[in-house]
Design a protein around this motif. Structure first.
Motif, PDB file in Angstrom:
ATOM      1  N   ALA A   4       0.929  -1.166  -0.125  1.00 40.86           N
ATOM      2  CA  ALA A   4      -0.141  -0.017  -0.009  1.00 40.86           C
ATOM      3  C   ALA A   4       0.901   1.253   0.011  1.00 40.86           C
ATOM      4  CB  ALA A   4      -0.849   0.077   1.049  1.00 40.86           C
ATOM      5  N   LEU A   5       2.140   1.136   0.480  1.00 40.20           N
ATOM      6  CA  LEU A   5       3.072   2.492   0.608  1.00 40.20           C
ATOM      7  C   LEU A   5       3.307   2.626  -0.759  1.00 40.20           C
ATOM      8  CD1 LEU A   5       5.490   1.579   3.682  1.00 40.20           C
ATOM      9  CD2 LEU A   5       3.719   3.491   3.453  1.00 40.20           C
ATOM     10  N   HIS A   6       3.357   1.598  -1.852  1.00 39.62           N
ATOM     11  CA  HIS A   6       3.733   2.093  -3.152  1.00 39.62           C
ATOM     12  C   HIS A   6       2.658   2.581  -3.804  1.00 39.62           C
ATOM     13  CE1 HIS A   6       7.447  -0.356  -3.225  1.00 39.62           C
ATOM     14  NE2 HIS A   6       6.943  -0.868  -2.121  1.00 39.62           N
ATOM     15  N   HIS A   7       1.265   2.711  -3.141  1.00 33.57           N
ATOM     16  CA  HIS A   7       0.149   3.292  -3.731  1.00 33.57           C
ATOM     17  C   HIS A   7      -0.363   4.307  -3.116  1.00 33.57           C
ATOM     18  CE1 HIS A   7      -0.309  -0.018  -6.696  1.00 33.57           C
ATOM     19  NE2 HIS A   7       0.034  -0.781  -5.698  1.00 33.57           N
ATOM     20  N   GLY A   8       0.558   4.950  -2.240  1.00 28.79           N
ATOM     21  CA  GLY A   8       0.411   6.141  -1.414  1.00 28.79           C
ATOM     22  C   GLY A   8      -0.557   6.100  -0.315  1.00 28.79           C
ATOM     23  N   VAL A   9      -0.812   4.953   0.562  1.00 28.14           N
ATOM     24  CA  VAL A   9      -1.760   4.828   1.564  1.00 28.14           C
ATOM     25  C   VAL A   9      -0.706   4.028   2.611  1.00 28.14           C
ATOM     26  CG1 VAL A   9      -3.815   3.599   2.415  1.00 28.14           C
ATOM     27  CG2 VAL A   9      -3.514   4.444  -0.090  1.00 28.14           C
TER      28      VAL A   9
END
Length: 476
Positions: A413-418
């Protein structure tokens, strides 16, 4: 097993040789083995040189992977003794997904703190007007301002528990209240019973006290009184930390018969009950009326903790303890080792906010219910394989995942901005990997934007480099 050879690690670890950067894929593979229990904790890892030779990669690659594992808390190293597998301490791990920096571009779904209520500005204005009357003294009142203690005591009395102001200690937030109570009453080695899952920062305090933590499982349906009673009796628990009101993270609400049964069990086992009521004012729909657990207390063993943060604003660092007058005085003397007193201006603001309590409860009911429904609807549409029961109060969903562990999902999710808070942070020893806490304290538009990103993280994993910011701040 006390040692893993390079060949054994290479055979177990699942790291795509084509992944870039490979050191991160290698570190992720080792971490997954630890979280899955395939690589036990306190096992010595092979030397970097030996693992590099076996994997046919440079030693720098393995060194970078080991460094990343140490940073995340999954590896401990001592000069001359090698490196050993570990589980991270949620309070200190740099891999802690609750930690965030506002304004870094991430959608912040790791923190269950709502924005300020609309009544805050007027209350702060009145507090500033009142402040000169308090400027004649030194500003230190370890017990808290009498005007605020009177308001808090009156609220307990209105809820069915007769309370005098001298039974109230004002603290700098509920976390501070928990720290004071455990600091005074719990010693190294004392058994402390907690729910599983539970509020992570309470676990932090118990760990720092050196307590022996005794978990008792609860579900979305709530507590089994016989299991709670058995755990208290068999462990000899000195203290039990419970959240009966829209429990964090499950959202469960403890009915009155269970509250009475738990207090009776605590009396039989001579266990003190530290009851966290942080979410107690945030019913989002009609629910069965419940009394504070202190209403069932006949021998002064229930210690209640409350907070202004969820009802009014997290930036108001004001909480409180309700106990006997004698215990609140002891806590006030003990707090000198932590701080001296809570901020006067914020205490005055909260005193005024109590005048608008029902107005604020109605506002929260309207806004949080809209956010809850938006998040639930989005998850049902985009991630139907995830299961949850929408709570009737509080501020979060406790979601059962399907097909992916929450730690891996948090990384993706960090790679998707969350930013997310995975299940293991709410339990002990890496448990609850199949769960995720999703707060609905953000506006519906934010949650609607977040769900497709979660779907992408779930189905596709990390795509491209992670978001550039890794700055860290504690979550609630």
């Amino acid at each position: 097993m006390r040692h893993m050879s390079a060949m054994q690690v290479a055979r177990l670890v699942k790291a795509d040789p084509a992944a870039r950067p490979y050191y991160r894929a290698l570190a992720d593979g080792v971490r997954d083995l630890i979280m899955d229990g395939q690589l036990p904790v306190r096992v010595r890892m092979p030397a970097e040189r030996h693992l590099a030779e076996t994997l046919k990669v440079s030693r720098t690659t393995v060194t970078s992977a080991y460094d990343l594992l140490r940073e995340r808390g999954y590896l401990e190293s001592r000069q001359g003794s090698g490196s050993w597998t570990a589980l991270p301490d949620p309070a200190t791990s740099a891999d802690n997904p609750w930690l965030n920096s506002d304004g870094d571009g991430f959608l912040q779904l790791q923190a269950a703190a709502p924005p300020a209520s609309t009544s805050l500005i007027a209350a702060m204005t009145r507090a500033v007007e009142d402040l000169p009357r308090y400027g004649m003294g030194n500003g230190y009142d370890p017990m808290g301002l009498p005007v605020l203690r009177e308001r808090i005591a009156a609220r307990y009395t209105a809820r069915g528990v007769a309370t005098r102001p001298e039974q109230i200690l004002v603290t700098t937030g509920s976390q501070h209240a928990i720290q004071l109570v455990m600091g005074l009453l719990v010693g190294a080695g004392d058994p402390v019973l907690v729910e599983s899952p539970t509020y992570p920062h309470a676990l932090d305090v118990a760990r720092h006290r050196g307590a022996r933590i005794v978990p008792v499982g609860i579900s979305r349906e709530g507590w089994q009184p016989d299991l709670v009673a058995g755990a208290m009796r068999q462990s000899g628990a000195r203290l039990a930390y419970l959240m009966p009101d829209f429990q964090n993270p499950t959202g469960a609400l403890m009915p009155d018969p269970v509250r009475a049964a738990v207090v009776r069990a605590a009396r039989r086992s001579d266990t003190l009950l530290l009851v966290d009521e942080t979410w107690s004012e945030l019913a989002l729909e009609e629910v069965p009326e419940t009394a504070p657990m202190a209403a069932f207390d006949t021998d002064s063993r229930v210690i209640s903790v409350g907070s202004a943060s969820k009802l009014w604003w997290g930036g108001l660092r004001i909480g409180w303890v309700r106990a006997t007058a004698a215990l609140t005085r002891r806590l006030a003397m003990f707090r000198a080792s932590v701080d001296i007193a809570s901020p006067v201006l914020e205490q005055l603001a909260v005193a005024h906010l109590f005048d608008r309590l029902e107005e604020t409860r109605a506002e929260r009911r309207r806004t949080l219910r809209a956010s809850r429904d938006a998040l639930a609807s989005g998850l049902r549409e985009h991630l139907p394989e995830w299961t949850f029961t929408p709570p009737r109060g509080g501020g979060m969903l406790w979601v059962r995942l399907n097909g992916i562990g929450s730690t891996a999902l948090t990384e993706a999710a960090l790679h998707h901005g969350v930013r997310l808070a995975p299940g293991p942070w709410f339990g002990l020893e890496g448990t609850l990997e199949g769960y995720l806490r999703l707060p609905f304290t953000q506006p519906p538009a934010v949650l609607t934007e977040a769900v497709p990103r979660l779907r992408a993280a779930h189905h596709h994993g990390p795509l491209g480099p992670p978001h550039p910011s890794d700055s860290l701040i504690a979550m609630v």
